[in-house]
Write an enzyme that holds these catalytic residues in place. Structure first.
Site: not given
Length: 358
Positions: A83, A46, A37, A160, A33
């Site tokens: 992703d 974003r 963010r 998922y 990562r």
């Protein structure tokens, strides 16, 4: 299997040399990562894009976000901004994101009939945007810096797909595995073939290393891990064994299974922070390269505290590897969080190189 060009300048860099367990001038470092963010420039990109999916599905935006941490930090590798759920989305499950809740699927897999409808997606159409991003990043990236492509593991993707999103106890996917094991193996088999095709396409588009994220393998009991995760990781490793593009298997909570993973056929094993690098290196015995494993929470400490923790990890690996730092890629034991301070990341990267310099 196509072979990358042998005149690739990145092949002689720290990261790929470390994965081949060759001597390097300093331990290489990249961070899971690292494009995320915690960076103000990411948040600005974003906001302009309007959504996470728009960024991931637009090659120019994915390229920009991939390169952002390389402009700030002296990192030894870039990782594709994407992703892990792109593959099940391409299978028709309908990926979307809910603020504060994360990824969701409009059409979760809940029955044998649902599994029967699944097929390996066409990498040149439904996932072309990923390969276009890989090609664009390679053109824009410093040729000495390798690009890592990635995928989720079959078990993690299945979690998922069956749960329909994140989960606290993985009750639905474990119930399917326990009550309909043949159906679960069919699902995992399809997903495994899709992951191999997806990683192969990234390699062919220009990715110089590959990583599989088995994020939820650690939620399984030892017996269920050996049945529903490990064999599929080994199948992926076998598909890339002996190729010019190395494969890293990373699993959150994989410490109990390291010995089996070392024999899986992968080029490197990433470990989380619940095992010391000394223990992991000693158990490994030089079979594969190791990646890890600073606890991400250590980045909440002061820069001086971060530097001290970095030194502990580097010394721990060396102590377990017979006094040698070779074969080690420094990383976190999992990904960074949005509220982490970029200045602390800078201290981490600088200390890895400074302290490990030969």
């Amino acid at each position: 299997m196509s072979t990358p060009q042998t005149n690739d300048p990145a092949r002689n860099g720290r990261f790929l040399r470390a994965l081949r367990r060759e001597s390097v001038d300093a331990t290489p470092v990249w961070l899971m990562r690292q494009a995320g963010r915690y960076l103000p420039e990411y948040r600005a990109t974003r906001a302009a894009a309007g959504s996470f999916l728009k960024m991931a599905q637009t090659p120019e935006l994915a390229c920009e976000v991939t390169l952002q941490p390389l402009r700030r930090f002296d990192l030894d590798a870039a990782i594709l901004f994407s992703d892990i759920l792109t593959v099940p989305d391409a299978m028709g499950l309908g990926l979307y994101f809910v603020d504060g809740e994360g990824p969701k699927f409009q059409h979760p897999v809940r029955s044998v009939a649902d599994i029967g409808k699944l097929a390996v997606p066409d990498m040149g159409s439904s996932l072309r945007y990923v390969m276009d991003a890989v090609r664009l990043i390679r053109r824009e990236l410093d040729p000495k810096i390798p690009l890592i492509g990635f995928s989720g593991s079959p078990w993690t993707l299945a979690c998922y797909m069956v749960e329909g999103g994140g989960s606290d106890n993985y009750g639905k996917v474990k119930a399917l595995a326990l009550n309909e094991p043949a159906a679960m193996h069919k699902l995992l088999g399809i997903v495994t073939e899709a992951v191999i095709a997806y990683l192969s396409a990234q390699r062919d588009a220009g990715a110089q290393a590959l990583q599989v994220f088995d994020t939820w393998g650690g939620t399984l009991s030892p017996a269920m891990y050996r049945e529903f995760s490990l064999p599929y990781l080994a199948r992926i490793a076998a598909a890339f064994k002996g190729g010019a593009v190395p494969l890293i298997l990373f699993g959150k909570g994989n410490a109990p299974h390291l010995d089996a993973l070392f024999d899986s056929g992968a080029d490197a094993i990433g470990v989380d922070w619940t095992v010391t690098m000394e223990d992991a290196a000693r158990r490994n015995g030089g079979r594969v390269a190791l990646q890890g494993n600073l606890d991400p929470a250590m980045l909440y400490g002061s820069p001086d505290a971060v530097r001290a923790q970095v030194r502990n990890v580097l010394d721990s690996y060396r102590d377990g590897n017979g006094g040698s730092r070779d074969g080690h890629v420094f990383n976190l034991g999992h990904g960074m969080s949005p509220d982490m301070n970029p200045d602390h990341v800078a201290a981490l990267v600088d200390e890895v190189h400074r302290y490990s310099a030969r």
